[in-house]
Design a protein around this motif. Structure first.
Motif, PDB file in Angstrom:
ATOM      1  N   ASP A   1      -0.624  -9.435  -2.102  1.00  0.00           N
ATOM      2  CA  ASP A   1      -1.907  -9.406  -1.241  1.00  0.00           C
ATOM      3  C   ASP A   1      -1.677  -9.599   0.229  1.00  0.00           C
ATOM      4  N   GLU A   2      -0.668 -10.713   0.397  1.00  0.00           N
ATOM      5  CA  GLU A   2      -0.258 -11.072   1.824  1.00  0.00           C
ATOM      6  C   GLU A   2       0.530 -10.038   2.575  1.00  0.00           C
ATOM      7  N   VAL A   3       1.361  -9.486   1.964  1.00  0.00           N
ATOM      8  CA  VAL A   3       2.161  -8.179   2.346  1.00  0.00           C
ATOM      9  C   VAL A   3       1.384  -7.023   2.546  1.00  0.00           C
ATOM     10  N   ASP A   4       0.452  -6.945   1.762  1.00  0.00           N
ATOM     11  CA  ASP A   4      -0.558  -5.711   1.988  1.00  0.00           C
ATOM     12  C   ASP A   4      -1.202  -5.906   3.140  1.00  0.00           C
ATOM     13  N   GLU A   5      -1.991  -7.060   3.264  1.00  0.00           N
ATOM     14  CA  GLU A   5      -2.811  -7.231   4.621  1.00  0.00           C
ATOM     15  C   GLU A   5      -1.774  -7.210   5.904  1.00  0.00           C
ATOM     16  N   ARG A   6      -0.758  -7.685   5.653  1.00  0.00           N
ATOM     17  CA  ARG A   6       0.179  -7.673   6.983  1.00  0.00           C
ATOM     18  C   ARG A   6       0.418  -5.981   7.458  1.00  0.00           C
ATOM     19  N   VAL A   7       0.757  -5.281   6.344  1.00  0.00           N
ATOM     20  CA  VAL A   7       1.151  -3.833   6.569  1.00  0.00           C
ATOM     21  C   VAL A   7      -0.021  -3.105   7.128  1.00  0.00           C
ATOM     22  N   ARG A   8      -1.435  -3.544   6.606  1.00  0.00           N
ATOM     23  CA  ARG A   8      -2.570  -2.804   7.076  1.00  0.00           C
ATOM     24  C   ARG A   8      -2.936  -3.320   8.187  1.00  0.00           C
ATOM     25  N   TYR A   9      -2.391  -4.592   8.752  1.00  0.00           N
ATOM     26  CA  TYR A   9      -2.921  -5.138  10.249  1.00  0.00           C
ATOM     27  C   TYR A   9      -2.071  -4.646  11.275  1.00  0.00           C
ATOM     28  N   GLU A  10      -0.896  -4.191  10.790  1.00  0.00           N
ATOM     29  CA  GLU A  10       0.332  -3.551  11.794  1.00  0.00           C
ATOM     30  C   GLU A  10      -0.252  -2.057  11.953  1.00  0.00           C
ATOM     31  N   ALA A  11      -0.555  -1.279  10.736  1.00  0.00           N
ATOM     32  CA  ALA A  11      -1.013  -0.030  10.804  1.00  0.00           C
ATOM     33  C   ALA A  11      -2.055   0.239  11.577  1.00  0.00           C
TER      34      ALA A  11
END
Length: 103
Positions: free
Chosen positions: A85-95
Motif C-alpha cells: 500500500d505504501e508503494v501504491d500510494e507513492r506511485v499515485r502521489y507522484e502521478a
C-alpha cells in the motif's frame, strides 16, 4: 533475506491460525494450500526491496457459502496487488502531482 546487486529479497510467512471467509464471515482453520505472493516494497538503503510471502488458502466449511476457497488477507497490500500500500500510494502521489510528461 537475500542481498543482490539490484536490491533485497525478503522472505516471510503469515502466522495466524484462522482466517475469516470474505463472503460469509465464518472462521476457518482448514488450510487448502500455500502459495507465494511477490510484492514490491519501499526502498531500503537506496535499493529495491521485494517481499516474497507464503500465503495460505483456506477452505470455507460453511455449506451455504458460495466461496469454496479463499486466501488470507494481508494488512499491507490489497488483494491481487503487486505492491504494498505504501508503494501504491507513492506511485499515485507522484502521478497526480506531476505533469503527464514527467509522470
Amino acid at each position: 533475506m537475500e542481498e543482490h546487486s539490484d536490491g533485497f529479497i525478503v522472505y516471510g510467512y503469515t502466522q495466524g491460525r484462522t482466517s475469516l471467509c470474505p463472503h460469509c464471515g465464518k472462521p476457518s482453520r482448514s488450510v487448502h494450500d500455500h502459495r507465494y505472493k511477490k510484492l514490491q516494497s519501499a526502498e531500503f538503503l537506496g535499493k529495491n526491496v521485494q517481499l516474497v510471502l507464503r500465503i495460505r488458502h483456506f477452505r470455507c466449511r460453511n455449506p451455504e457459502c458460495l466461496c469454496h476457497t479463499f486466501s488470507e488477507p494481508l494488512k499491507m497490500a490489497a488483494p491481487y496487488s503487486r505492491m504494498t500500500d505504501e508503494v501504491d500510494e507513492r506511485v499515485r502521489y507522484e502521478a497526480l502531482n506531476q505533469s503527464a510528461r514527467l509522470a
